[in-house]
Write a protein that holds these residues in place. Structure first.
Motif, PDB file in Angstrom:
ATOM      1  N   GLU A  42       0.835  -1.198   0.000  1.00 54.48           N
ATOM      2  CA  GLU A  42       0.000   0.000   0.000  1.00 54.48           C
ATOM      3  C   GLU A  42       0.875   1.256   0.000  1.00 54.48           C
ATOM      4  O   GLU A  42       0.612   2.213  -0.731  1.00 54.48           O
ATOM      5  N   GLN A  43       1.932   1.224   0.799  1.00 55.35           N
ATOM      6  CA  GLN A  43       2.854   2.359   0.856  1.00 55.35           C
ATOM      7  C   GLN A  43       3.531   2.566  -0.502  1.00 55.35           C
ATOM      8  O   GLN A  43       3.665   3.695  -0.982  1.00 55.35           O
ATOM      9  N   LEU A  44       3.952   1.506  -1.133  1.00 56.03           N
ATOM     10  CA  LEU A  44       4.601   1.589  -2.440  1.00 56.03           C
ATOM     11  C   LEU A  44       3.653   2.164  -3.494  1.00 56.03           C
ATOM     12  O   LEU A  44       4.047   3.004  -4.308  1.00 56.03           O
ATOM     13  N   GLN A  45       2.415   1.722  -3.460  1.00 57.43           N
ATOM     14  CA  GLN A  45       1.436   2.255  -4.416  1.00 57.43           C
ATOM     15  C   GLN A  45       1.247   3.756  -4.221  1.00 57.43           C
ATOM     16  O   GLN A  45       1.125   4.504  -5.187  1.00 57.43           O
ATOM     17  N   GLY A  46       1.242   4.185  -2.967  1.00 58.79           N
ATOM     18  CA  GLY A  46       1.126   5.621  -2.689  1.00 58.79           C
ATOM     19  C   GLY A  46       2.310   6.391  -3.226  1.00 58.79           C
ATOM     20  O   GLY A  46       2.155   7.462  -3.822  1.00 58.79           O
ATOM     21  N   TRP A  47       3.504   5.868  -3.051  1.00 62.17           N
ATOM     22  CA  TRP A  47       4.700   6.529  -3.567  1.00 62.17           C
ATOM     23  C   TRP A  47       4.693   6.568  -5.090  1.00 62.17           C
ATOM     24  O   TRP A  47       5.058   7.564  -5.693  1.00 62.17           O
ATOM     25  N   ARG A  48       4.295   5.477  -5.704  1.00 64.75           N
ATOM     26  CA  ARG A  48       4.249   5.441  -7.166  1.00 64.75           C
ATOM     27  C   ARG A  48       3.252   6.463  -7.700  1.00 64.75           C
ATOM     28  O   ARG A  48       3.496   7.090  -8.728  1.00 64.75           O
ATOM     29  N   ALA A  49       2.146   6.597  -7.018  1.00 69.44           N
ATOM     30  CA  ALA A  49       1.111   7.543  -7.462  1.00 69.44           C
ATOM     31  C   ALA A  49       1.592   8.984  -7.357  1.00 69.44           C
ATOM     32  O   ALA A  49       1.227   9.814  -8.193  1.00 69.44           O
ATOM     33  N   THR A  50       2.422   9.292  -6.376  1.00 69.76           N
ATOM     34  CA  THR A  50       2.841  10.682  -6.188  1.00 69.76           C
ATOM     35  C   THR A  50       4.112  11.011  -6.960  1.00 69.76           C
ATOM     36  O   THR A  50       4.362  12.173  -7.248  1.00 69.76           O
ATOM     37  N   THR A  51       4.910  10.009  -7.353  1.00 71.01           N
ATOM     38  CA  THR A  51       6.167  10.310  -8.019  1.00 71.01           C
ATOM     39  C   THR A  51       6.131  10.018  -9.515  1.00 71.01           C
ATOM     40  O   THR A  51       7.047  10.387 -10.224  1.00 71.01           O
ATOM     41  N   ARG A  52       5.116   9.340  -9.985  1.00 69.98           N
ATOM     42  CA  ARG A  52       4.997   8.956 -11.396  1.00 69.98           C
ATOM     43  C   ARG A  52       6.259   8.225 -11.862  1.00 69.98           C
ATOM     44  O   ARG A  52       6.790   8.476 -12.935  1.00 69.98           O
ATOM     45  N   CYS A  53       6.699   7.381 -11.033  1.00 67.99           N
ATOM     46  CA  CYS A  53       7.937   6.637 -11.314  1.00 67.99           C
ATOM     47  C   CYS A  53       7.620   5.144 -11.326  1.00 67.99           C
ATOM     48  O   CYS A  53       6.673   4.693 -10.718  1.00 67.99           O
ATOM     49  N   CYS A  54       8.473   4.389 -11.970  1.00 66.96           N
ATOM     50  CA  CYS A  54       8.477   2.920 -11.938  1.00 66.96           C
ATOM     51  C   CYS A  54       7.197   2.357 -12.493  1.00 66.96           C
ATOM     52  O   CYS A  54       6.541   1.539 -12.016  1.00 66.96           O
TER      53      CYS A  54
END
Length: 54
Positions: A42-54
């Protein structure tokens, strides 16, 4: 001196109790790890959503 059969029964009972305790410990640990993995996903999905990375 205890006879071999009663001594063997005692060892078997101790072994069975230890195996049961180990299985319960493993079950609890697997549950805890599963919760941790879900939180990390869940934390990773949040980071991906905010950084548009990976």
């Amino acid at each position: 001196m205890p006879d071999i059969q009663s001594e063997a029964a005692g060892v078997q009972a101790h072994y069975a109790a230890q195996v049961a305790a180990d299985l319960e410990t493993n079950r609890k640990e697997q549950e805890r790890v599963g919760v941790d993995v879900a939180a990390l996903k869940e934390q990773l999905q949040g980071w991906r959503a905010t950084t548009r990375c990976c």
